[in-house]
Scaffold this motif. Structure first.
Motif, PDB file in Angstrom:
ATOM      1  N   VAL A 275       0.842  -1.194   0.000  1.00  0.00           N
ATOM      2  CA  VAL A 275       0.000   0.000   0.000  1.00  0.00           C
ATOM      3  C   VAL A 275       0.876   1.243   0.000  1.00  0.00           C
ATOM      4  O   VAL A 275       0.653   2.188  -0.747  1.00  0.00           O
ATOM      5  CB  VAL A 275      -0.933  -0.004   1.236  1.00  0.00           C
ATOM      6  CG1 VAL A 275      -1.656   1.332   1.360  1.00  0.00           C
ATOM      7  CG2 VAL A 275      -1.909  -1.157   1.138  1.00  0.00           C
ATOM      8  N   PHE A 276       1.909   1.225   0.849  1.00  0.00           N
ATOM      9  CA  PHE A 276       2.791   2.377   0.973  1.00  0.00           C
ATOM     10  C   PHE A 276       3.464   2.682  -0.360  1.00  0.00           C
ATOM     11  O   PHE A 276       3.528   3.812  -0.806  1.00  0.00           O
ATOM     12  CB  PHE A 276       3.841   2.103   2.052  1.00  0.00           C
ATOM     13  CG  PHE A 276       4.684   3.303   2.371  1.00  0.00           C
ATOM     14  CD1 PHE A 276       4.144   4.383   3.063  1.00  0.00           C
ATOM     15  CD2 PHE A 276       6.013   3.351   1.991  1.00  0.00           C
ATOM     16  CE1 PHE A 276       4.907   5.488   3.349  1.00  0.00           C
ATOM     17  CE2 PHE A 276       6.788   4.452   2.280  1.00  0.00           C
ATOM     18  CZ  PHE A 276       6.231   5.517   2.964  1.00  0.00           C
ATOM     19  N   ARG A 277       3.948   1.622  -1.017  1.00  0.00           N
ATOM     20  CA  ARG A 277       4.634   1.789  -2.299  1.00  0.00           C
ATOM     21  C   ARG A 277       3.663   2.316  -3.347  1.00  0.00           C
ATOM     22  O   ARG A 277       3.976   3.166  -4.141  1.00  0.00           O
ATOM     23  CB  ARG A 277       5.235   0.441  -2.739  1.00  0.00           C
ATOM     24  CG  ARG A 277       6.456   0.619  -3.615  1.00  0.00           C
ATOM     25  CD  ARG A 277       7.078  -0.731  -3.938  1.00  0.00           C
ATOM     26  NE  ARG A 277       7.614  -1.394  -2.772  1.00  0.00           N
ATOM     27  CZ  ARG A 277       7.787  -2.719  -2.690  1.00  0.00           C
ATOM     28  NH1 ARG A 277       7.426  -3.499  -3.685  1.00  0.00           N
ATOM     29  NH2 ARG A 277       8.313  -3.261  -1.614  1.00  0.00           N
ATOM     30  N   PHE A 278       2.429   1.793  -3.302  1.00  0.00           N
ATOM     31  CA  PHE A 278       1.404   2.200  -4.246  1.00  0.00           C
ATOM     32  C   PHE A 278       1.106   3.690  -4.089  1.00  0.00           C
ATOM     33  O   PHE A 278       0.954   4.423  -5.049  1.00  0.00           O
ATOM     34  CB  PHE A 278       0.144   1.367  -3.990  1.00  0.00           C
ATOM     35  CG  PHE A 278      -1.008   1.709  -4.900  1.00  0.00           C
ATOM     36  CD1 PHE A 278      -0.963   1.350  -6.242  1.00  0.00           C
ATOM     37  CD2 PHE A 278      -2.123   2.380  -4.430  1.00  0.00           C
ATOM     38  CE1 PHE A 278      -2.008   1.657  -7.086  1.00  0.00           C
ATOM     39  CE2 PHE A 278      -3.170   2.689  -5.277  1.00  0.00           C
ATOM     40  CZ  PHE A 278      -3.117   2.330  -6.610  1.00  0.00           C
ATOM     41  N   ARG A 279       1.051   4.157  -2.826  1.00  0.00           N
ATOM     42  CA  ARG A 279       0.742   5.560  -2.546  1.00  0.00           C
ATOM     43  C   ARG A 279       1.855   6.484  -3.014  1.00  0.00           C
ATOM     44  O   ARG A 279       1.616   7.564  -3.510  1.00  0.00           O
ATOM     45  CB  ARG A 279       0.565   5.753  -1.039  1.00  0.00           C
ATOM     46  CG  ARG A 279      -0.760   5.238  -0.538  1.00  0.00           C
ATOM     47  CD  ARG A 279      -1.508   6.341   0.184  1.00  0.00           C
ATOM     48  NE  ARG A 279      -2.778   5.856   0.684  1.00  0.00           N
ATOM     49  CZ  ARG A 279      -3.115   5.905   1.961  1.00  0.00           C
ATOM     50  NH1 ARG A 279      -2.268   6.383   2.852  1.00  0.00           N
ATOM     51  NH2 ARG A 279      -4.295   5.476   2.339  1.00  0.00           N
TER      52      ARG A 279
END
Lengths: 281, 250
Positions: A275-279
């Motif tokens: 999720v963090f990478r996606f954001r």
């Protein structure tokens, strides 16, 4: 909270917490070596061979009246023997390594089951061998576990450079004049002793999870081996004590609860990273 | 020949080797390498270059023939060799910093127990400085580019205080610019030590190479020839030599 006031009140809970913390230290150090050297399958093989040793010791104790043959000594002997056999096979023999490990894995368990069957009486203990029972730790057990722990930590820290070299690039270490085979076997023996420590906490079947999951989580937050070890030690302590306290109220098996916690944390880190990478991207 | 024997750092005499009985990898190989040489082992894949290199440092034992490294049995003398493996062999998920990789080169020099001392760390940083990467010492090894990783592995080999530097495919997966940088570095190192390397390029080797060892089951040694093709210089923007594989046509 109820759990923590109970810890102060009951000796057996205090011992359980102490066992959990002791095991965490060995688990973090040796688990890191095991994961980075990619030998979790070997650790699993060693763990399952232990049932043979525990069953044999229990048989000798009950049927032949050898009071000193506590199952934990059987576990130590079986674990070390399995570590040396698997180690020598993987270093020397031309056999397929995973086949040999798989065979020893099953034979160890089969021998254990036979011995347990031949031992008279109601064998409730089988379950605690397989899934651990941290609440059953006696005072003399605790001393023995503490001694094992001290041995593992001492060797793991003193020979940090050697183990690092053997795990990262064993061939280069050999060219520098290091006795790499000896250190590899020593590492497997330390793994065996750690497995015995962890068996009291989570049992034979769940050992690999406790050995690898904290390290797998730590791997996402560390750039060196020793950082990985420190984080893993902290995480194992949180998982074991957390598992113990969460299972205490509803009277659930602590070992299983510990592993569910560890697995949940690992999953959370994986998803969180995604999720963090996606954001950020 | 009047050269004294102690001038030869590597002597491989009529060596044969096979991994399995029915398929020999090397047959009657004879190679001698002088002190100060820059030898390059070339040949096709599966021709036995890496095998020859591994025999040289005692990682493999020959079925027949004799191998002497620095005048003795390779297993006894290989600590005076700095070895750089193919970097693709290493686990990039391993949590290790650049400095820790280079410190491995000091392992045979210390007592062994406990952390590395200050002087060992200084030696490791020195070695990193020689390959121009001292400022990256705290980086994770996995965060480096391919060319930087090769240099770190060379620094590790240099940290061994070697008389011979043995490099297994140091130029693999490098673009031409990085290859040229690497050869410039090797050329400087060659002023103080003997170099033996394996190259996957069959056709061309750097101008700095002094001896070419062609390995394809059998071994032929050439002094680096004088024939340099203009078209190669044009293509690589740099002086390269054609290896004359004339022994094939005999």
């Amino acid at each position: 909270m109820e759990f923590f006031s109970a810890v102060l009140k009951y000796d057996f809970l205090m011992r359980a917490v102490a066992t959990g913390l002791l095991a965490s230290v060995a688990c973090g150090i040796v688990g890191t070596y095991v994961v980075t050297r990619r030998i979790t399958y070997i650790a699993g093989g060693i763990a399952h061979c232990v049932l043979g040793g525990m069953g044999a010791a229990r048989y000798l104790q009950t049927v032949h009246g050898l009071g000193w043959a506590h199952p934990i000594y059987g576990a130590v002997v079986a674990a070390l023997a399995a570590a040396l056999i698997i180690g020598l096979v993987s270093l020397r023999a031309k056999e397929r390594e995973d086949t040999v490990i798989g065979a020893l894995w099953a034979i160890g368990m089969a021998v254990g089951v036979l011995f347990i069957h031949m031992t008279p009486g109601y064998n409730q203990e089988l379950m605690s061998y397989l899934f651990g029972n941290i609440l059953m730790v006696t005072k003399s057990n605790l001393w023995m576990l503490a001694a094992l722990d001290a041995l593992i930590v001492l060797a793991g820290v003193l020979f940090y450079n050697q183990f690092l070299a053997v795990c990262f690039d064993s061939e280069f270490a050999l060219l520098r004049g290091m006795k790499t085979e000896m250190f590899y076997l020593l590492l497997l023996c330390l793994t065996a002793l750690t497995v015995v420590l962890l068996i009291t906490v989570v049992g034979i079947v769940l050992v690999i999870a406790l050995l690898t999951l904290p390290v797998a989580v730590a791997g996402h937050f560390s750039r060196t081996l020793w950082q990985m070890m420190l984080i893993s030690i902290g995480l194992s302590a949180i998982f074991t004590i957390g598992g113990l306290s969460l299972s205490f109220g509803p009277d659930l098996p602590a070992g299983a609860m510990t592993i569910v916690l560890a697995g949940g944390a690992y999953l959370l880190v994986l998803v969180g990273k995604r999720v963090f990478r996606f954001r950020t991207s | 020949m009047t050269t004294a024997n102690d001038d030869r750092v590597v002597e491989i005499e009529k060596v044969s080797f096979a991994y399995t009985a029915d398929s020999p990898v090397l047959r009657d190989a004879t190679v001698r390498i002088r002190r100060g040489d820059f030898a390059c082992l070339v040949g096709p894949n599966g021709g036995g270059k890496t095998t020859l290199l591994r025999l040289m440092i005692g990682l493999l034992q020959p079925q027949s023939g004799a191998i002497r490294l620095l005048g003795g049995d390779p297993c006894d003398t290989r600590r005076r060799v700095g070895y750089m493996p193919q970097h693709a062999r290493l686990d990039l998920q391993f949590p290790i910093t650049v400095l820790e990789v280079v410190l491995m080169g000091r392992i045979g020099h210390t007592l062994g127990v406990g952390p590395y001392g200050k002087s060992e760390k200084e030696r490791a940083v020195e070695a990193l400085a020689r390959v121009g990467l001292a400022e990256l010492k705290r980086r994770p090894f996995s965060a480096l580019s391919g060319g930087q990783r090769q240099r770190v592995l060379i620094a590790r080999a240099l940290a061994c205080d070697p008389e011979i530097l043995v490099l297994d495919e140091p130029t693999s997966n490098l673009d031409i610019a990085s290859q040229n940088d690497l050869f410039d570095l090797l050329h400087v190192l060659n002023e103080t030590m003997t170099l033996v390397m394996v190259s996957h390029d069959v056709g061309y080797v750097s101008n700095f190479v002094k001896t070419i060892v062609c390995v394809n089951r059998k071994v032929d040694v050439h002094p680096a020839g004088e024939i340099a093709g203009d078209f190669i210089s044009d293509m690589y923007g740099r002086d390269m030599r054609i290896i004359m594989h004339d022994h094939k046509h005999k």
